[in-house]
Write an enzyme that holds these catalytic residues in place. Structure first.
Site, mmCIF file in Angstrom:
data_model
loop_
_atom_site.group_PDB
_atom_site.id
_atom_site.type_symbol
_atom_site.label_atom_id
_atom_site.label_comp_id
_atom_site.label_asym_id
_atom_site.label_seq_id
_atom_site.Cartn_x
_atom_site.Cartn_y
_atom_site.Cartn_z
ATOM 1 N N ASP A 46 2.186 -2.212 26.687
ATOM 2 C CA ASP A 46 3.209 -1.981 25.661
ATOM 3 C C ASP A 46 2.501 -1.658 24.354
ATOM 4 O OD1 ASP A 46 6.373 -3.048 25.038
ATOM 5 O OD2 ASP A 46 4.971 -2.930 23.350
ATOM 6 N N GLU A 60 8.523 2.130 25.246
ATOM 7 C CA GLU A 60 7.088 2.295 24.966
ATOM 8 C C GLU A 60 6.295 1.345 25.858
ATOM 9 O OE1 GLU A 60 8.277 -0.825 23.842
ATOM 10 O OE2 GLU A 60 6.638 -0.907 22.372
HETATM 11 P P1 GH3 Z 1 5.667 -5.024 19.776
HETATM 12 O O1 GH3 Z 1 4.288 -4.948 19.239
HETATM 13 O O2 GH3 Z 1 6.185 -6.419 19.810
HETATM 14 O O3 GH3 Z 1 5.784 -4.357 21.086
HETATM 15 O O4 GH3 Z 1 6.587 -4.239 18.719
HETATM 16 P P2 GH3 Z 1 7.255 -2.833 18.903
HETATM 17 O O5 GH3 Z 1 7.702 -2.347 17.584
HETATM 18 O O6 GH3 Z 1 6.333 -1.951 19.642
HETATM 19 O O7 GH3 Z 1 8.455 -3.174 19.873
HETATM 20 P P3 GH3 Z 1 10.015 -3.017 19.739
HETATM 21 O O8 GH3 Z 1 10.546 -3.330 21.116
HETATM 22 O O9 GH3 Z 1 10.547 -3.775 18.583
HETATM 23 O O10 GH3 Z 1 10.260 -1.478 19.456
HETATM 24 C C1 GH3 Z 1 10.135 -0.488 20.409
HETATM 25 C C2 GH3 Z 1 10.567 0.800 19.772
HETATM 26 O O11 GH3 Z 1 10.338 1.904 20.642
HETATM 27 C C3 GH3 Z 1 12.029 0.835 19.443
HETATM 28 C C4 GH3 Z 1 12.486 2.191 19.928
HETATM 29 O O12 GH3 Z 1 13.191 2.894 18.951
HETATM 30 C C5 GH3 Z 1 11.231 2.925 20.268
HETATM 31 N N1 GH3 Z 1 11.385 3.859 21.354
HETATM 32 C C6 GH3 Z 1 11.824 3.629 22.604
HETATM 33 N N2 GH3 Z 1 11.827 4.768 23.332
HETATM 34 C C7 GH3 Z 1 11.379 5.757 22.510
HETATM 35 C C8 GH3 Z 1 11.150 7.157 22.695
HETATM 36 O O13 GH3 Z 1 11.358 7.742 23.740
HETATM 37 N N3 GH3 Z 1 10.682 7.849 21.611
HETATM 38 C C9 GH3 Z 1 10.433 7.233 20.423
HETATM 39 N N4 GH3 Z 1 9.956 7.975 19.444
HETATM 40 N N5 GH3 Z 1 10.639 5.922 20.238
HETATM 41 C C10 GH3 Z 1 11.108 5.183 21.253
HETATM 42 MG MG MG Z 2 5.807 -2.433 21.643
HETATM 43 MG MG MG Z 3 8.429 -2.961 24.211
#
Ligand code: GH3
Ligand code: MG
Ligand code: MG
Ligand code: MG
Length: 300
Positions: free
Chosen positions: A177, A220
């Site tokens: 992640d 992610e």
């Molecule tokens: P942590 O270190 O705890 O993993 O923090 P984080 O910010 O990486 O985790 P969090 O789950 O808070 O955020 C994940 C983000 O990933 C939120 C979401 O908007 C973004 N995301 C998910 N799928 C996609 C995608 O396909 N493209 C983009 N650009 N962002 C995405």
């Molecule tokens: Mg993350």
């Molecule tokens: Mg995550």
């Protein structure tokens, strides 16, 4: 140019048909008996087969059954050549899967018309098969990264887990992640976030062996299945990926940025892993630990 396989145990018949069909611009190959025909079809499937029924050993009916029953072969139209008086042959041939028949002595104008008609059907069938394959591929692939999507990687996991436990071979699983990924979107925009995800996918692909499967598990979050990898191998893999991400200058339209990644590794056999979901959960729990312990690290 369409390829036609002419099968007949009489050389005169073969040569006559070859000459006529070649004169019409077809690429003609010949076989003198059923076995030779099957071998040639399996080596290079022709676009159409002109098949004699009466042949020693493997006759035309059996050749038809084998070709039509082989799901690894594409659709290959078969025209049976039968003697005029044998209605039963025609019925048996069509029942076995032949697409059409022509009676001997062969009227070449009629044969040519039937060949053309079946080649049109063949072309449509091939198009359909290609479209189906593209659809299947799309249903298994993550659009952003080109990796296996979650549903498909879970199918792979099921196969790999069954295989591993049956043969008593280890199976590694790594969950990764991206750390603080949300801030990439927030700071640089969603496009930059997408670019980072594509590059992380590349790193994972480049770090994996041919037999490993890499999938996008969530936004992610990525999963890697490592056949024949024990817990040490899985941990080493995860550590290589972690370092590669840490060292990477991620580029996006407008600049570059750095990011880190946390990973959890697990492997079967393990006393507490009794099914495939257990393997994923163990890797996921380890990932959670990695996050808890400060990120940019690997836990098992
Ligand atoms: P942590 O270190 O705890 O993993 O923090 P984080 O910010 O990486 O985790 P969090 O789950 O808070 O955020 C994940 C983000 O990933 C939120 C979401 O908007 C973004 N995301 C998910 N799928 C996609 C995608 O396909 N493209 C983009 N650009 N962002 C995405
Ligand atoms: Mg993350
Ligand atoms: Mg995550
Ligand atoms: Mg014959």
């Amino acid at each position: 140019m369409s390829r036609i396989l002419v099968v007949d145990d009489h050389e005169d018949n073969v040569e006559l048909l070859r000459a006529r069909l070649e004169a019409r611009g077809y690429d003609v190959d010949c076989a003198m008996d059923g076995q030779e025909a099957l071998d040639k079809v399996r080596a290079t499937p022709p676009d159409l087969i002109l098949l004699d029924v009466m042949m020693p050993r493997i006759d035309g009916i059996e050749v038809t059954r084998q070709i039509k029953g082989d799901s690894s072969l594409p659709f290959i139209p078969i025209i049976m050549q039968t003697a005029l008086e044998t209605t039963e042959d025609k019925v048996e041939g069509l029942d076995a899967g032949a697409d059409d028949y022509i009676t001997k002595p062969i009227n070449f104008a009629e044969l040519e018309a039937r060949v053309k008609s079946l080649l049109r059907i063949k072309e449509l069938q091939d198009e359909l098969a290609r479209a189906n394959e593209a659809l299947l591929k799309a249903s298994q692939t993550d659009g952003l990264t080109g990796l296996d999507n979650r549903r498909h990687i879970e199918e792979r996991l099921c196969e790999m887990y069954v295989h591993a436990t049956r043969l008593n071979e280890p199976l590694g699983c790594v969950m990764c992640d991206v750390d603080h990924f949300k801030s990439v979107n927030d700071t640089y925009g969603h496009q930059a976030g997408d670019a980072v995800l594509r590059q992380v996918a590349e790193i994972l692909k480049d770090s994996a062996r041919e037999i490993d499967r890499v999938g996008r598990y969530g936004g992610e979050e990525f999963i890697v299945l490592l056949p024949n990898a024990n817990i040490d191998d899985a941990r080493a893999f995860a550590e290589r990926v972690r370092q590669a991400v840490e060292a990477r200058e991620f580029t996006y339209d407008g600049g570059s940025l750095r990011r880190t990644l946390s990973a959890g590794a697990a492997a079967w056999p393990h006393p507490e892993i009794r099914h495939q979901e257990g393997l994923v959960k163990a890797a996921d729990d380890a990932l959670y630990e990695a996050k808890q312990h400060g990120r940019n690290r690997v836990e098992v």
